[in-house]
Every structure is written in structure tokens, then in C-alpha cells.
Motif scaffolding. Structure first.
Motif, mmCIF file in Angstrom:
data_model
loop_
_atom_site.group_PDB
_atom_site.id
_atom_site.type_symbol
_atom_site.label_atom_id
_atom_site.label_comp_id
_atom_site.label_asym_id
_atom_site.label_seq_id
_atom_site.Cartn_x
_atom_site.Cartn_y
_atom_site.Cartn_z
ATOM 1 N N ALA A 309 0.856 -1.181 0.000
ATOM 2 C CA ALA A 309 0.000 0.000 0.000
ATOM 3 C C ALA A 309 0.887 1.224 0.000
ATOM 4 O O ALA A 309 2.046 1.170 0.443
ATOM 5 C CB ALA A 309 -0.897 0.001 1.230
ATOM 6 N N CYS A 310 0.371 2.349 -0.485
ATOM 7 C CA CYS A 310 1.198 3.553 -0.533
ATOM 8 C C CYS A 310 0.336 4.795 -0.319
ATOM 9 O O CYS A 310 -0.825 4.845 -0.711
ATOM 10 C CB CYS A 310 1.964 3.649 -1.855
ATOM 11 S SG CYS A 310 0.989 3.339 -3.339
ATOM 12 N N GLY A 311 0.933 5.779 0.345
ATOM 13 C CA GLY A 311 0.259 7.031 0.637
ATOM 14 C C GLY A 311 1.232 7.999 1.276
ATOM 15 O O GLY A 311 2.379 7.651 1.561
ATOM 16 N N THR A 312 0.784 9.216 1.530
ATOM 17 C CA THR A 312 1.677 10.266 2.017
ATOM 18 C C THR A 312 2.310 9.924 3.353
ATOM 19 O O THR A 312 3.515 10.092 3.543
ATOM 20 C CB THR A 312 0.906 11.593 2.148
ATOM 21 O OG1 THR A 312 0.381 11.955 0.874
ATOM 22 C CG2 THR A 312 1.817 12.703 2.647
ATOM 23 N N ALA A 313 1.527 9.450 4.303
ATOM 24 C CA ALA A 313 2.029 9.265 5.665
ATOM 25 C C ALA A 313 3.107 8.196 5.751
ATOM 26 O O ALA A 313 4.212 8.445 6.236
ATOM 27 C CB ALA A 313 0.874 8.933 6.601
ATOM 28 N N ALA A 314 2.817 6.992 5.290
ATOM 29 C CA ALA A 314 3.753 5.870 5.420
ATOM 30 C C ALA A 314 4.654 5.714 4.206
ATOM 31 O O ALA A 314 5.617 4.960 4.255
ATOM 32 C CB ALA A 314 2.984 4.583 5.642
ATOM 33 N N VAL A 315 4.356 6.390 3.117
ATOM 34 C CA VAL A 315 5.032 6.270 1.815
ATOM 35 C C VAL A 315 4.684 4.911 1.204
ATOM 36 O O VAL A 315 3.864 4.825 0.306
ATOM 37 C CB VAL A 315 6.550 6.481 1.901
ATOM 38 C CG1 VAL A 315 7.153 6.513 0.496
ATOM 39 C CG2 VAL A 315 6.882 7.779 2.638
ATOM 40 N N VAL A 316 5.322 3.842 1.686
ATOM 41 C CA VAL A 316 5.035 2.497 1.194
ATOM 42 C C VAL A 316 4.957 1.551 2.384
ATOM 43 O O VAL A 316 5.838 1.548 3.242
ATOM 44 C CB VAL A 316 6.119 2.005 0.204
ATOM 45 C CG1 VAL A 316 5.912 0.522 -0.118
ATOM 46 C CG2 VAL A 316 6.087 2.825 -1.080
ATOM 47 N N THR A 317 3.890 0.751 2.431
ATOM 48 C CA THR A 317 3.703 -0.228 3.496
ATOM 49 C C THR A 317 3.510 -1.607 2.886
ATOM 50 O O THR A 317 2.541 -1.830 2.156
ATOM 51 C CB THR A 317 2.456 0.123 4.343
ATOM 52 O OG1 THR A 317 2.606 1.425 4.905
ATOM 53 C CG2 THR A 317 2.259 -0.898 5.452
ATOM 54 N N PRO A 318 4.396 -2.562 3.161
ATOM 55 C CA PRO A 318 4.202 -3.930 2.647
ATOM 56 C C PRO A 318 2.957 -4.562 3.258
ATOM 57 O O PRO A 318 2.671 -4.396 4.446
ATOM 58 C CB PRO A 318 5.469 -4.663 3.122
ATOM 59 C CG PRO A 318 6.442 -3.595 3.500
ATOM 60 C CD PRO A 318 5.632 -2.419 3.946
ATOM 61 N N ILE A 319 2.205 -5.288 2.446
ATOM 62 C CA ILE A 319 1.029 -6.012 2.920
ATOM 63 C C ILE A 319 1.372 -7.492 2.999
ATOM 64 O O ILE A 319 1.720 -8.116 1.988
ATOM 65 C CB ILE A 319 -0.181 -5.788 1.995
ATOM 66 C CG1 ILE A 319 -0.598 -4.306 2.017
ATOM 67 C CG2 ILE A 319 -1.352 -6.682 2.407
ATOM 68 C CD1 ILE A 319 -1.736 -3.972 1.064
ATOM 69 N N ALA A 320 1.296 -8.053 4.200
ATOM 70 C CA ALA A 320 1.618 -9.465 4.393
ATOM 71 C C ALA A 320 0.451 -10.365 4.031
ATOM 72 O O ALA A 320 0.610 -11.410 3.407
ATOM 73 C CB ALA A 320 2.041 -9.710 5.841
ATOM 74 N N ARG A 321 -0.761 -9.952 4.462
ATOM 75 C CA ARG A 321 -1.919 -10.787 4.192
ATOM 76 C C ARG A 321 -3.186 -9.939 4.165
ATOM 77 O O ARG A 321 -3.241 -8.844 4.734
ATOM 78 C CB ARG A 321 -2.071 -11.881 5.238
ATOM 79 C CG ARG A 321 -2.394 -11.352 6.631
ATOM 80 C CD ARG A 321 -2.772 -12.457 7.594
ATOM 81 N NE ARG A 321 -3.164 -11.897 8.878
ATOM 82 C CZ ARG A 321 -3.995 -12.456 9.736
ATOM 83 N NH1 ARG A 321 -4.549 -13.624 9.445
ATOM 84 N NH2 ARG A 321 -4.306 -11.872 10.882
ATOM 85 N N LEU A 322 -4.188 -10.472 3.498
ATOM 86 C CA LEU A 322 -5.535 -9.903 3.470
ATOM 87 C C LEU A 322 -6.453 -10.928 4.117
ATOM 88 O O LEU A 322 -6.476 -12.099 3.725
ATOM 89 C CB LEU A 322 -5.981 -9.621 2.035
ATOM 90 C CG LEU A 322 -7.407 -9.099 1.860
ATOM 91 C CD1 LEU A 322 -7.527 -7.678 2.418
ATOM 92 C CD2 LEU A 322 -7.811 -9.102 0.385
ATOM 93 N N VAL A 323 -7.207 -10.507 5.126
ATOM 94 C CA VAL A 323 -8.067 -11.434 5.841
ATOM 95 C C VAL A 323 -9.468 -10.848 5.954
ATOM 96 O O VAL A 323 -9.645 -9.637 6.077
ATOM 97 C CB VAL A 323 -7.490 -11.749 7.243
ATOM 98 C CG1 VAL A 323 -7.362 -10.488 8.074
ATOM 99 C CG2 VAL A 323 -8.326 -12.782 7.979
ATOM 100 N N GLY A 324 -10.471 -11.705 5.884
ATOM 101 C CA GLY A 324 -11.858 -11.270 6.001
ATOM 102 C C GLY A 324 -12.742 -12.455 6.350
ATOM 103 O O GLY A 324 -12.232 -13.542 6.670
#
Length: 367
Positions: A309-324
Motif C-alpha cells: 500500500a502507498c500514501g503520504t504518511a507511510a510512503v510504502v507499506t508492505p502487505i503481508a496478508r488480506l483477511v476477512g
């Protein structure tokens, strides 16, 4: 009171009589957190249907006075932006692609029936806040001064129409390192009950209502041990869109980067910059609709090797898993991807002046 000659609007400057002492400011900068402390001044510009943009000023930071009938309180006619000021090694202060933020604010204003602030005035408003509060820009690694321009309807009127009186403001808040202990992958909660924005709605605008609608599912994400929530499209529920406040990028084993495309997704400046850097390296980039099943099948088969994921605050954040509910893609103990970390490093090196700015993205604010 002094007069600063901004272009094209002139700015009045009223220094705060309650500026924090150097020792107090230094203590805040040593551990600023995010969005908890604010600088001594703010920018304000007025707009009316008869006078246009006028009365540009730098004033002491403090409460705003609103009539209870102010349109924003009843019809949510409000937009905002978010960007950072970075201190480089030589002490100079820079911002990353502020013209892109100005352009996005104008697109948001169009959708919310608000007046268009000229790009030059937007950038000058950032220069003015830095001229007043440049000492608040921290110098520790991965820190910055977060700048929050925002605009809302101030007219006292209960009729349902576009407001004829509007205020534009800029406040600033020192921000600490997002990943104080190094970049760590996160788990994301998949919301199948709620939508961030509907077709033809305000999803492509940066307006507070979009974030308000994400707060309940975000709380649901926290309850399940997840850092963020991912939304699906509101029509079919089959296509991934974006997180509550960040864009998503999938990396395939052949080096292709794919990001969801939709008219209800906010166009991310960080995302577009990351994708440009990837293209510079020779990677193929695709902006298209992405089914949730493509993500699940791609991870299971090994076709998708990284997600971030990417955005101003964190710049780039790795996503390990998607759960639902009834779904889990990836693994909570997954390591951050090599390309993910490399692109994050390259972008932050540009922002902090450690690497060549090949695209002319950086704008100096203190000169």
C-alpha cells in the motif's frame, strides 16, 4: 503586522504572541508522533462569490469561529490535502510535488462545488507557513513537517446549494518516523459489508465524508488485529479498490506492477510517483480493474509475489496478508518484498535530497 509579498496574492503576516519556547519545541520535535502537535501559525484565505480569493494571511494558530448555520456543518462541503515538508542535509526545506497536490485539490473542489484555488496560491500558502514556522521542520531520519491544506464552506445558510463564502487554511504538524523500528508488513481487513464510495459519488475527491464512511469498518479491522481496511467496488463487490487512506499495488513475478483503476478511487500522488520510478527501471505498469479472485489466485499460484500500500504518511507499506470473513490471502509472517523496499527507499531518498531528482518533483519552500 508585516506584509509578505506572495504571488499572485499578497499575504499579511501577524506573528503569534504565544510562540513556543525553543526548549518546548525541541522536546516536541524529539518525539512528535503524528498529528498530535501543531506549529505556532496557520494560513487563511477567504473566498466570496463577489470578491473571489482575497484576504490572504498568516495568523497565530488557534480556534476557528463558525456560525452554527455554516454550510459545512450541515452539507459537508469540505475538501483537504496532505503533503510534507522535508529538511535536507544542508538545512534547506523542500516539498514533494506540491503542484500535484494543488491540482488534486482543484479536482476535489470541482466535485464538491467549491471554488478553484490557483496552483500558484496553493504553493505560496505552503511557502508562507514554512516562512513562519520553518523551525518546526524536524531533521531526524524519516521525520517531516506534515502540511494540511483544507477548504470548507463558511457561509451561514441552510438552503441546499453551493456556498457563496468559503475559507481555505493550512495548518502544520511535525511528524515522526512512521516505521520507527524499520518497515514492517501489515495485515489488512477485507470489508464485505461496507463501501468506501459509490459509483458517481465522491470517491475520487479528497473529502472528509469518504474518511468518515471508513471509520466503522476501520474499527472492525482493528478488532481483527489488522492495521487497515480494504474496500471492494460498490456495484459488483468483486473488484478491489483502495484502503481507507492508501492505494494498493500488486507485484507479479515477471516484474509487472498492477494497481486498481476506478472512478471512485482517489488518485494517489505517492502511488503515481512509485509507479513512475518502477517504469524508469523498465517494469511494466498496469492501471486496470482487479478482481479480488485475481489477488487470491495470484498469491496461491506464486504469480503475485509482493503486495504493498502507498500514501503520504507511510510512503510504502508492505502487505503481508488480506483477511476477512471466510478469506485469507497471504501469511501474517511474510517478509516485505525486495522491490517494495527498494522503491520505498528510492522515493524517500529523492524526498530527503539523498538521490537525484530526475523528474523535477521537489520544490524548495524556504527560498
Amino acid at each position: 503586522m508585516t506584509i509578505a509579498t506572495g504571488f499572485p496574492l499578497p499575504f499579511d503576516v501577524t506573528p503569534s504572541a504565544a510562540q513556543r519556547a525553543v526548549a518546548e519545541r525541541d522536546a516536541i520535535l524529539a518525539d512528535p508522533g503524528f498529528g498530535k502537535h501543531f506549529t505556532d501559525h496557520m494560513v487563511a484565505i477567504d473566498w466570496t462569490i463577489d470578491e473571489g480569493w482575497h484576504n490572504a494571511r498568516v495568523i497565530p494558530y488557534g480556534p476557528l469561529q463558525l456560525d452554527p448555520a455554516a454550510s459545512v456543518l450541515h452539507y459537508a462541503q469540505e475538501i483537504f490535502e496532505g503533503l510534507k515538508a522535508y529538511r535536507h542535509a544542508d538545512g534547506s526545506i523542500w516539498s514533494f510535488r506540491p503542484e500535484a497536490n494543488a491540482a488534486r485539490l482543484r479536482r476535489s473542489a470541482t466535485r464538491l462545488a467549491l471554488p478553484l484555488l490557483p496552483v500558484a496560491d496553493f504553493v505560496e500558502s505552503l511557502r508562507q507557513i514554512v516562512a513562519a514556522d520553518g523551525a518546526w521542520v524536524p531533521s531526524a531520519p524519516e521525520t517531516s513537517l506534515y502540511l494540511r491544506p483544507f477548504m470548507f464552506a463558511t457561509e451561514s445558510f441552510l438552503g441546499v446549494r453551493a456556498a457563496q463564502e468559503v475559507g481555505y487554511f493550512v495548518i502544520a504538524s511535525p511528524a515522526g518516523a512512521y516505521f520507527a523500528s524499520g518497515v514492517q508488513p501489515v495485515s489488512i481487513w477485507l470489508s464485505t459489508t461496507y463501501s468506501r464510495a459509490g459509483k458517481g459519488g465522491t470517491g475520487a475527491a479528497k473529502t472528509g465524508g469518504n474518511y468518515a464512511s471508513s471509520l466503522l469498518p476501520q474499527a472492525e479491522a482493528y478488532e481483527h488485529g489488522c492495521a487497515q481496511v480494504l474496500f471492494l467496488d460498490s456495484v459488483t463487490g468483486e473488484y478491489i479498490e483502495e484502503l481507507g487512506g492508501m492505494n494498493v499495488v500488486l507485484v507479479y513475478k515477471d516484474g509487472t506492477l498492477v494497481t486498481p483503476e476506478s472512478d471512485s478511487i482517489l488518485e494517489g500522488i505517492t502511488r503515481d510517483s512509485i509507479l513512475q520510478l518502477a517504469e524508469d527501471r523498465g517494469h511494466k505498469v498496469e492501471r486496470r480493474r482487479v478482481r479480488l479472485s485475481e489477488w487470491a489466485d495470484g498469491v496461491a499460484s506464486g504469480e503475485i509475489t509482493e503486495v504493498f500500500a502507498c500514501g503520504t504518511a507511510a510512503v510504502v507499506t508492505p502487505i503481508a496478508r488480506l483477511v476477512g470473513e471466510g478469506i485469507e490471502i497471504g501469511s501474517a509472517d511474510a517478509a516485505p518484498g525486495e522491490l517494495t523496499l527498494s522503491l520505498r527507499q528510492e522515493l524517500t531518498d529523492i524526498q530527503y535530497g539523498r538521490a537525484e531528482d530526475r523528474h523535477g518533483w521537489m520544490t524548495r519552500l524556504d527560498a
